[in-house]
Write a protein that holds these residues in place. Structure first.
Motif, PDB file in Angstrom:
ATOM      1  N   ASP A  78       0.832  -1.202   0.000  1.00  0.00           N
ATOM      2  CA  ASP A  78       0.000   0.000   0.000  1.00  0.00           C
ATOM      3  C   ASP A  78       0.869   1.255   0.000  1.00  0.00           C
ATOM      4  O   ASP A  78       0.625   2.198  -0.757  1.00  0.00           O
ATOM      5  CB  ASP A  78      -0.928  -0.027   1.214  1.00  0.00           C
ATOM      6  N   LYS A  89      -6.578   0.637  -6.125  1.00  0.00           N
ATOM      7  CA  LYS A  89      -7.976   0.183  -6.264  1.00  0.00           C
ATOM      8  C   LYS A  89      -8.473   0.562  -7.653  1.00  0.00           C
ATOM      9  O   LYS A  89      -8.151   1.626  -8.178  1.00  0.00           O
ATOM     10  CB  LYS A  89      -8.871   0.846  -5.221  1.00  0.00           C
ATOM     11  N   GLU A  97     -15.486  -3.147  -7.522  1.00  0.00           N
ATOM     12  CA  GLU A  97     -14.165  -2.694  -7.123  1.00  0.00           C
ATOM     13  C   GLU A  97     -13.238  -3.893  -6.926  1.00  0.00           C
ATOM     14  O   GLU A  97     -13.652  -4.946  -6.447  1.00  0.00           O
ATOM     15  CB  GLU A  97     -14.257  -1.902  -5.815  1.00  0.00           C
ATOM     16  N   TYR A  98     -11.991  -3.738  -7.321  1.00  0.00           N
ATOM     17  CA  TYR A  98     -10.970  -4.751  -7.084  1.00  0.00           C
ATOM     18  C   TYR A  98      -9.647  -4.045  -6.835  1.00  0.00           C
ATOM     19  O   TYR A  98      -9.552  -2.835  -6.978  1.00  0.00           O
ATOM     20  CB  TYR A  98     -10.881  -5.744  -8.244  1.00  0.00           C
ATOM     21  N   SER A  99      -8.632  -4.806  -6.464  1.00  0.00           N
ATOM     22  CA  SER A  99      -7.385  -4.211  -6.021  1.00  0.00           C
ATOM     23  C   SER A  99      -6.184  -4.815  -6.738  1.00  0.00           C
ATOM     24  O   SER A  99      -6.003  -6.040  -6.726  1.00  0.00           O
ATOM     25  CB  SER A  99      -7.250  -4.418  -4.513  1.00  0.00           C
TER      26      SER A  99
END
Length: 117
Positions: A78, A89, A97-99
């Motif tokens: 992060d 994101k 939503e996905y990361s």
């Protein structure tokens, strides 16, 4: 990890992430993490300072559960994206939503998994 290497990583992410495909970016980030593990092991072996990034990376490399790996290195990944000033994101065409970060952790976890062998 040295400052020069980290600067190059930030530059790479700043350039690649905005238009990059998640399935490609996640492998790049996982490779960065694997390299960082190698550097940490070469520098500290199993004796990395307890609450250091090196210790977290070494512990993560020993895990096979992506959730446990995420607990160890999620904050590091992060921060890498924050420092590069890019978003981890995303939202797909359906609005889900996905990361990229989560995908990178998956790739890191399965780095040596080759089911065809």
């Amino acid at each position: 990890m040295g400052g020069e290497t980290y600067s190059v990583w930030l530059e790479m992410l700043g350039s690649l992430v905005p238009d990059g495909r998640t399935h490609r970016l996640s492998v790049v980030v996982a490779g960065m993490l694997r390299h960082a593990v190698d550097v940490a092991m070469a520098r500290f072996g199993e004796d990395a300072p307890g609450r250091s990034a090196a210790a977290s990376l070494i512990r993560a490399a020993e895990e096979s559960d992506p959730e446990q790996v995420g607990d160890q290195v999620g904050d590091l990944v992060d921060r890498l994206f924050r420092d590069a000033k890019v978003a981890g994101k995303r939202v797909n065409a359906r609005g889900d939503e996905y990361s990229v970060l989560d995908n990178a952790i998956q790739e890191f976890t399965s780095w040596y998994a080759m089911p065809w062998e």
